[in-house]
Design a protein around this motif. Structure first.
Motif, short mmCIF file in Angstrom:
data_model
loop_
_atom_site.label_atom_id
_atom_site.label_comp_id
_atom_site.label_asym_id
_atom_site.label_seq_id
_atom_site.Cartn_x
_atom_site.Cartn_y
_atom_site.Cartn_z
N GLY A 40 25.44 -32.81 2.07
CA GLY A 40 25.50 -31.58 1.28
C GLY A 40 25.46 -31.86 -0.20
N PRO A 41 26.05 -30.97 -0.97
CA PRO A 41 25.94 -31.02 -2.43
C PRO A 41 26.86 -32.04 -3.08
CG PRO A 41 27.34 -29.21 -1.81
CD PRO A 41 26.84 -29.82 -0.52
N CYS A 68 23.20 -28.77 -6.10
CA CYS A 68 22.23 -29.09 -5.05
C CYS A 68 21.69 -30.51 -5.23
CB CYS A 68 21.07 -28.10 -5.12
SG CYS A 68 19.76 -28.46 -3.94
N ARG A 69 21.62 -31.23 -4.14
CA ARG A 69 20.95 -32.53 -4.18
C ARG A 69 19.90 -32.65 -3.08
NH1 ARG A 69 24.75 -37.42 -1.96
NH2 ARG A 69 25.97 -36.20 -0.51
N CYS A 70 19.68 -31.55 -2.34
CA CYS A 70 18.64 -31.57 -1.32
C CYS A 70 17.31 -31.09 -1.90
CB CYS A 70 19.03 -30.73 -0.11
SG CYS A 70 18.91 -28.95 -0.38
N GLY A 71 17.36 -30.33 -2.99
CA GLY A 71 16.15 -29.87 -3.67
C GLY A 71 15.61 -28.53 -3.23
N SER A 73 17.57 -25.49 -2.91
CA SER A 73 18.36 -24.32 -3.30
C SER A 73 17.55 -23.37 -4.15
CB SER A 73 19.60 -24.77 -4.08
OG SER A 73 20.28 -23.64 -4.59
N CYS A 79 24.15 -25.28 -5.45
CA CYS A 79 23.86 -25.27 -4.02
C CYS A 79 23.99 -23.83 -3.51
CB CYS A 79 24.89 -26.17 -3.31
SG CYS A 79 24.91 -26.05 -1.53
N ASP A 80 23.06 -23.42 -2.66
CA ASP A 80 23.18 -22.10 -2.04
C ASP A 80 23.34 -22.20 -0.52
OD1 ASP A 80 20.67 -22.76 -1.10
OD2 ASP A 80 19.67 -20.99 -1.94
N GLY A 81 23.58 -23.40 -0.02
CA GLY A 81 23.77 -23.60 1.41
C GLY A 81 22.48 -23.90 2.17
N SER A 82 21.33 -23.90 1.48
CA SER A 82 20.05 -24.12 2.16
C SER A 82 19.95 -25.51 2.79
CB SER A 82 18.89 -23.95 1.17
OG SER A 82 18.83 -22.62 0.71
N HIS A 83 20.76 -26.45 2.32
CA HIS A 83 20.71 -27.80 2.89
C HIS A 83 21.00 -27.79 4.39
CE1 HIS A 83 24.94 -27.23 1.67
NE2 HIS A 83 25.18 -27.92 2.78
S1 FES Z 1 22.57 -29.34 -1.41
FE1 FES Z 1 20.72 -28.26 -1.74
S2 FES Z 1 21.17 -26.25 -1.09
FE2 FES Z 1 23.01 -27.34 -0.77
#
Ligand code: FES
Length: 102
Positions: A40-41, A68-71, A73, A79-83
């Motif tokens: 997650g973030p 966000c670190r997944c890219g 969001s 982070c919006d939870g999209s991960h």
């Molecule tokens: S870490 Fe990218 S949306 Fe949560």
């Protein structure tokens, strides 16, 4: 797509960091900490500022935020939870260094 300088206009109710509610501000000076949340973030706690590339402050609106670190969001840098929807996975944390044997 959100422009880098854009700021969220409203706080969505589904933000990932909602579970880390702010503690009351006691006025005490505390260090900033950044915790890499597994899969997650990055959770940022403490007195910090988030700036755009041009130096504008992005109001964090709370003492603890999830970056966000997944890219994916739609609220970057937050982070919006999209991960969760994309199944974002992080590397396992390396083992902590061991003290030298005496
Ligand atoms: S870490 Fe990218 S949306 Fe949560």
């Amino acid at each position: 797509m959100t422009e880098p300088d854009a700021q969220p206009t409203a706080r969505p109710s589904t933000r990932f960091d909602d579970q880390w509610d702010d503690e009351p501000d006691t006025g005490a000076t505390e260090p900033v900490s950044i915790t890499a949340y597994p899969n997650g973030p990055l959770l940022v706690r403490g007195p910090f500022e988030i700036l755009t590339p041009t130096g504008k402050v992005i109001p964090p609106r709370r003492k603890t935020v999830a970056l966000c670190r997944c890219g994916v969001s739609s609220l970057k840098p937050f982070c919006d939870g999209s991960h969760k929807a994309i199944g974002f996975r992080t590397e396992q944390e390396p083992p902590a260094p061991q003290p030298p044997l005496s």
